[in-house]
Write a protein that holds these residues in place. Structure first.
Motif, PDB file in Angstrom:
ATOM      1  N   GLU A 161       5.233   8.926  14.975  1.00 28.21           N
ATOM      2  CA  GLU A 161       5.201   7.791  14.061  1.00 28.21           C
ATOM      3  C   GLU A 161       3.800   7.619  13.463  1.00 28.21           C
ATOM      4  N   ILE A 162       3.732   6.813  12.428  1.00 26.83           N
ATOM      5  CA  ILE A 162       2.457   6.509  11.791  1.00 26.83           C
ATOM      6  C   ILE A 162       1.812   5.357  12.558  1.00 26.83           C
ATOM      7  N   ASN A 163       0.575   5.546  12.989  1.00 24.13           N
ATOM      8  CA  ASN A 163      -0.119   4.518  13.761  1.00 24.13           C
ATOM      9  C   ASN A 163      -1.365   4.071  13.000  1.00 24.13           C
ATOM     10  N   ARG A 164      -1.268   2.900  12.381  1.00 28.13           N
ATOM     11  CA  ARG A 164      -2.373   2.366  11.587  1.00 28.13           C
ATOM     12  C   ARG A 164      -3.172   1.359  12.413  1.00 28.13           C
ATOM     13  N   GLU A 171       0.709  -3.248  11.501  1.00 26.31           N
ATOM     14  CA  GLU A 171       2.123  -2.959  11.289  1.00 26.31           C
ATOM     15  C   GLU A 171       2.299  -1.549  10.726  1.00 26.31           C
ATOM     16  N   PRO A 172       3.389  -0.865  11.093  1.00 28.38           N
ATOM     17  CA  PRO A 172       3.628   0.481  10.549  1.00 28.38           C
ATOM     18  C   PRO A 172       3.737   0.445   9.031  1.00 28.38           C
ATOM     19  N   ASP A 173       3.448   1.573   8.410  1.00 29.12           N
ATOM     20  CA  ASP A 173       3.579   1.672   6.965  1.00 29.12           C
ATOM     21  C   ASP A 173       5.041   1.593   6.554  1.00 29.12           C
ATOM     22  N   SER A 174       5.268   1.195   5.315  1.00 26.67           N
ATOM     23  CA  SER A 174       6.635   1.055   4.813  1.00 26.67           C
ATOM     24  C   SER A 174       7.362   2.389   4.805  1.00 26.67           C
ATOM     25  N   GLY A 226       8.052  12.268  11.355  1.00 32.05           N
ATOM     26  CA  GLY A 226       6.797  11.522  11.301  1.00 32.05           C
ATOM     27  C   GLY A 226       5.710  12.278  10.557  1.00 32.05           C
ATOM     28  N   ILE A 227       4.504  12.169  11.074  1.00 27.97           N
ATOM     29  CA  ILE A 227       3.343  12.782  10.434  1.00 27.97           C
ATOM     30  C   ILE A 227       2.542  13.529  11.500  1.00 27.97           C
ATOM     31  N   CYS A 228       1.991  14.677  11.131  1.00 22.99           N
ATOM     32  CA  CYS A 228       1.239  15.492  12.083  1.00 22.99           C
ATOM     33  C   CYS A 228      -0.262  15.349  11.861  1.00 22.99           C
TER      34      CYS A 228
END
Length: 497
Positions: free
Chosen positions: A154-157, A167-170, A179-181
């Motif tokens: 998942e995206i972790n901001r 909060e996670p991105d939209s 997710g994203i690597c």
């Protein structure tokens, strides 16, 4: 001020014998906020050093489920915020969905990268079995930090100053479940972020672009021959470079549910050059000598050529994934010994007109974790700053010093941290109104095992021989880490476009 903001209870056994949970890997549970008014500073923090150095790393909280690999640990960011000759240190866990679930349970709920068969819950990563530890990479984009793990999640901001979880991105759900690597790249000129992900299900890879407004503007599948384990991504002004490397799960065994990473040295490496906003049909594939790449220095365009430079090995090693036979920790040590696998600086030149590839070594020394200035990502550049490595197999992931490559002159300069001292991935902080590419400072975190403490080390990026500009003693000893980033003062609130 030195303040313990929070303390996470560690449940790792006192008699733990796994070397990747001991010594320079030993976890910390306290989260600090500390200012240089209360920290020892040797030298003077430059007043023209303004921004944030942040480093990610694996910091395991709970006794592991099965064999522990150093890529399994919970992510923790360590950040030093510089402003007008002063600095503030903070460290915070990346409180991912998996972290919070295990915090509530008080134990590990997911196994690691080597024994996915032990996991009984749905997980993250390319295998869909790991905890989303977000402990590998970190980069700034859109006024936020983005922390991720190499196997995709998942995206972790996080807030770049306070390190507070946001909060996670939209577009988090758009990318699920891949997710994203790690090793996404930001173009400072456009504010765009380029990324990829991969999985064991079709499509085996996706490629995307996020705009400076933090909106997903491009996301396309990439056609690959089968399951792959890429690690990095290259970007230039107009292109991105995708990796299809023959260090993969044996396809025949994977069909039987067995994951055995194998280096097929009879299969050429392939590099797909895609226009930044292109599709799978626009990819131009180039073949090269069979190899594996962890980390690139930089890529750029030179006439009809696209040039890619970074650290390569023609003899990769990786412990077997699945039911372990023999001493698993010894296998991990061997795989992580970058001097044995001989990761060295290398150049690939892809001619966009002829489709030909040229290759050459840039140095014989074993190095890794190459970095360049943010201002030169995707552009022709002169300097790559790499980490030198310990050849002792019993001291894996032990960065002994730095080497600055002058790729224009073909020369290099070294800096050694000293006996019993190991560093982190460095980053370049250019001075305000800097002129030259190396007009600024090189920043890293160093752990001194002799003194049982850690420090933030600041060097003159133009000349290591001057010695440290300043050393800031941190309030605790920190474990060895993975990747880091530099956030310029002007970019803390967002991209400059």
């Amino acid at each position: 001020m030195i303040k313990v903001e929070n303390e996470v209870k560690l449940t790792i056994a006192e008699d733990e014998t796994n070397p990747f949970l001991l010594d320079h890997f030993e976890s910390v549970g306290k989260e600090y906020t500390a200012t240089t008014e209360s920290l020892e500073v040797i030298g003077e923090i430059p007043k023209d050093l303004n921004g944030i150095y942040v480093r990610n790393g694996h910091n395991q909280v709970h006794a592991p489920m099965g064999v522990y690999h150093p890529f399994d640990g919970d992510g923790m960011l360590h950040a030093v915020h510089f402003e007008d000759g002063k600095a503030t240190y903070r460290n915070r866990f990346v409180r991912t969905t998996g972290f919070l679930a295990e915090e509530a349970a008080g134990k590990s709920l997911w196994s690691g990268i080597l024994e996915p068969h032990l996991t009984t819950r749905q997980g993250w990563g390319s295998m869909g079995t790991m905890k989303d530890n977000a402990g590998t990479d970190v980069i700034a984009h859109g006024g936020k930090l983005l922390a991720s793990m190499s196997q995709c999640s998942e995206i972790n901001r996080m807030d770049p100053v306070t390190l507070e979880m946001l909060e996670p991105d939209s577009w988090n759900t758009t990318l699920a479940p891949q997710g994203i690597c790690s090793h996404f790249k930001v173009d400072n000129d456009t504010g765009e972020l380029m990324f990829f992900n991969f999985s064991e299900t079709y499509p085996y890879m996706n490629y995307g672009v996020v705009g400076p407004d933090n909106e997903l503007k491009h996301y396309v599948p990439i056609d690959l021959p089968g399951v792959r384990w890429p690690h990095d991504l290259g970007v230039t002004k107009n292109y991105s470079i995708l990796h299809d490397l023959p260090f993969i799960f044996d396809p025949e065994l994977l069909e039987k549910g067995q994951r055995k990473v194998t280096f097929f040295d009879d299969i050429p490496a392939r590099f797909g050059i895609i226009p930044r906003h292109g599709t799978n049909e626009d990819v131009k594939w180039f073949e090269a000598k069979s190899c594996f790449i962890l980390h690139l220095s930089n890529c750029y365009e030179d006439g009809d050529n696209v040039v890619m430079e970074g650290c390569v090995t023609f003899n990769p090693g990786k412990p077997e994934v699945g039911k372990q036979a023999g001493n698993a920790t010894d296998k991990i040590k061997q795989a992580m010994n970058k001097t044995a696998t001989q990761y060295r600086m290398y150049r690939w030149t892809f001619n966009m007109k002829t489709g030909q590839t040229q290759e050459e070594f840039l140095d014989d020394a074993a190095t890794e974790f190459p970095v360049v200035s943010n201002d030169y990502v995707g552009k022709k550049y002169r300097y790559s700053y790499n980490s030198t490595l310990n050849s002792d197999i019993d001291k894996p992931w032990y960065l002994t010093g730095l080497i600055k490559y002058d790729l224009q002159e073909g020369t290099s300069q070294k800096y050694d941290y000293g006996e019993g001292r190991l560093g982190s991935e460095p980053h370049i902080a250019r001075r305000t109104n800097a002129v030259a590419e190396d007009d600024g400072y090189l920043i890293t975190l160093v752990t001194d095992l002799n003194e049982n403490r850690s420090e933030c080390l600041i060097l003159d990026a133009s000349d290591f021989s001057k010695g440290p500009v300043a050393r800031i003693m941190l309030p605790h000893r920190i474990p060895t880490g993975a990747h880091g980033a530099w956030v310029e003062e002007a970019r803390i609130k967002g991209e400059l476009v």
